[in-house]
Motif scaffolding. Structure first.
Motif, PDB file in Angstrom:
ATOM      1  N   ALA A  17       0.811  -1.218   0.000  1.00 17.24           N
ATOM      2  CA  ALA A  17       0.000   0.000   0.000  1.00 17.24           C
ATOM      3  C   ALA A  17       0.846   1.269   0.000  1.00 17.24           C
ATOM      4  CB  ALA A  17      -0.932   0.005   1.208  1.00 17.24           C
ATOM      5  N   THR A 141      -5.889  -1.367   0.853  1.00 23.79           N
ATOM      6  CA  THR A 141      -6.382  -0.045   0.481  1.00 23.79           C
ATOM      7  C   THR A 141      -6.465   0.927   1.657  1.00 23.79           C
ATOM      8  OG1 THR A 141      -8.648  -0.861   0.741  1.00 23.79           O
ATOM      9  CG2 THR A 141      -7.709  -0.908  -1.474  1.00 23.79           C
ATOM     10  N   ALA A 144      -3.619   3.339   1.624  1.00 21.44           N
ATOM     11  CA  ALA A 144      -3.749   4.104   0.388  1.00 21.44           C
ATOM     12  C   ALA A 144      -4.788   5.202   0.542  1.00 21.44           C
ATOM     13  CB  ALA A 144      -4.130   3.169  -0.755  1.00 21.44           C
TER      14      ALA A 144
END
Length: 475
Positions: A17, A141, A144
């Motif tokens: 990530a 994610t 991110a």
């Protein structure tokens, strides 16, 4: 999977990530700074769409090579090299003195991003069992999302109180950290059987994408005559059609179109593309709307759009339970409608509207959008055999970036049209509401595709992890 890979748990998705964080931070920081960069370069803010679409187009062109390179040189080797290229592109962006140089530097960044994100996602797909995939995607994610969360206020703060060039240098320490962690912990996975690289397919598809998206991007800009834009778009469609014919005749095409024979993957691709067109235009539009329509500073604009990232962050911990409770089909269909309404909601914003209400709307938009992305990305691979995951990653990544590029191009062209209909010579608040409504409608049409999915789609992904049977349990 080896016990060593299993024992890494959440660590591997978090390391991968790092690349996603850099990309998301960079794009959200840049969107906030677009009006200021336009003033420094002496051009219209709409022309700055080129800095967004050139990056996305570069991603789309080079992503198809990522799977082959990962199999040829090893995923860790390619992942590290990609971070280096992305970092060098960031330095070049910070040193750019005009729009042409900035666009060229963004293309270099795109070359790095094309290898970084899909190869990282491929590592996760190849090292994670299906019953752990939802959680792995969540952890992949989650960091991110810190990019969209911290990018707007950070970019706005730097642009307002320092200089926009500094925003590109933020990537450098992150890149160094990513390289070190990848060297220590990321496995150098690759396929046992190496596929030959489809050079002919690349030489057909790459110029096709450049011509098609280039023609769409240049529409509305006084750069080339309209006839040239149309010619580019037609040539691009012709080359893409030629690639479709080519891909059906070779054993290992650059983009494996035969994956579309899997119904769930086909629906995720089609619905996801439409949804991402609407969502991909939103950061570009909001930054211009708040700064040029409401006369907010970049920092104020960034603080407002911070709410979208916060909503996306809050959703990640709830995505698994929601999907297990409602199932993929119901979430994908009805959340597409809800999320698209929130994409269109800024059409109702006005200068006297309470800031808290704007922030809550953007918070809800980020919340529902994150749930939709997680659902699309996970359900799409539910009927794909493990040996085809590498090809799935390339295809989905290309279409994701193309959807973002198309979304920005459509939004910019719609802004030009709305300006003309309003008799405005520059971007003002009344120009924006019709554009937000339009992209919301485009995103909402994705729900019709998701409605065709079977009711039990992705059920095996939501099943609890199997418990190993001990001798005593077997008795």
């Amino acid at each position: 999977m080896s016990e060593g890979l299993k024992s890494q748990g959440r660590l591997l998705p978090l390391i991968i990530a790092t690349g996603l964080f850099m990309e998301n931070l960079d794009s959200t920081v840049l969107s906030t700074a677009l009006p200021t960069i336009a003033r420094d370069f002496g051009t219209s803010p709409i022309y700055l769409k080129l800095t967004l679409t050139s990056y996305l187009l570069s991603l789309a062109i080079f992503i198809p090579t990522s799977g082959w390179m990962a199999d040829r040189f090893g995923a860790r080797t390619v992942f590290r090299a990609a971070i280096v290229v992305f970092g060098l592109g960031s330095i070049a962006c910070g040193l750019s003195s005009n729009l042409t140089e900035l666009v060229a530097s963004r293309i270099v960044q795109g070359m790095g991003g094309a290898m970084m994100t899909p190869v990282g996602r491929l590592i996760i797909l190849k090292t994670t069992p299906k019953h752990d995939l939802v959680n792995a995607m969540m952890w992949l994610t989650l960091p991110a999302l810190l990019g969209p969360l911290s990018g707007p206020p950070l970019g706005g703060f730097i642009t307002t109180y320092f200089h926009w060039r500094l925003i590109f240098w933020i990537n450098i320490p992150i890149a160094v950290l990513g390289i070190v962690l990848a060297s220590l912990y990321v496995p150098n996975v690759r396929e046992d059987e190496r596929r030959p690289f489809d050079l002919v397919g690349f030489l057909i598809l790459a110029p096709g994408l450049v011509a098609l998206i280039g023609g769409a991007t240049l529409s509305g800009l006084d750069v080339v005559p309209a006839s040239v834009n149309i010619g580019l778009a037609v040539a691009g469609l012709a080359l893409i059609g030629l690639y479709v014919h080519h891909a059906g005749r070779v054993a290992n095409p650059l983009i494996e179109l035969r994956l579309l024979r899997f119904p769930t993957f086909r629906a995720a691709i089609g619905g996801g593309f439409l949804f991402r067109i609407g969502v991909g235009a939103t950061p570009f539009l909001l930054a211009l709307y708040f700064q040029l329509g409401f006369d907010f500073s970049p920092f104020q604009s960034g603080l407002l759009t911070l709410a979208t990232g916060a909503g996306a962050m809050a959703m990640k911990a709830l995505a698994g339970p929601i999907l297990r409770r409602l199932g993929f089909r119901r979430v994908l269909t009805w959340n597409a409608v809800l999320s698209s309404c929130l994409v269109a909601a800024p059409a109702l914003f006005h200068a006297g509207m309470p800031v808290l209400l704007i922030s809550l709307t953007l918070l809800a938009a980020g919340f529902t959008r994150s749930l939709q992305f997680t659902s699309i990305n996970t359900a799409g691979v539910s009927d794909i055999p493990p040996e085809l995951m590498g090809r799935v990653t390339s295809m989905t990544s290309v279409l994701q970036e193309l959807a973002g590029s198309v979304g920005v191009s459509i939004a910019a062209l719609a802004l030009e049209t709305s300006m003309h209909l309003n008799g405005a010579s520059h971007l003002t608040a009344p120009v924006f509401p019709p554009v937000f409504l339009m992209i919301g409608v485009i995103a909402m049409t994705s729900g019709l595709i998701f409605l065709t999915l079977p009711r039990n789609v992705g059920s095996e992904l939501l099943a609890p992890a199997p418990v190993p049977r001990t001798p005593a349990a077997a008795e």
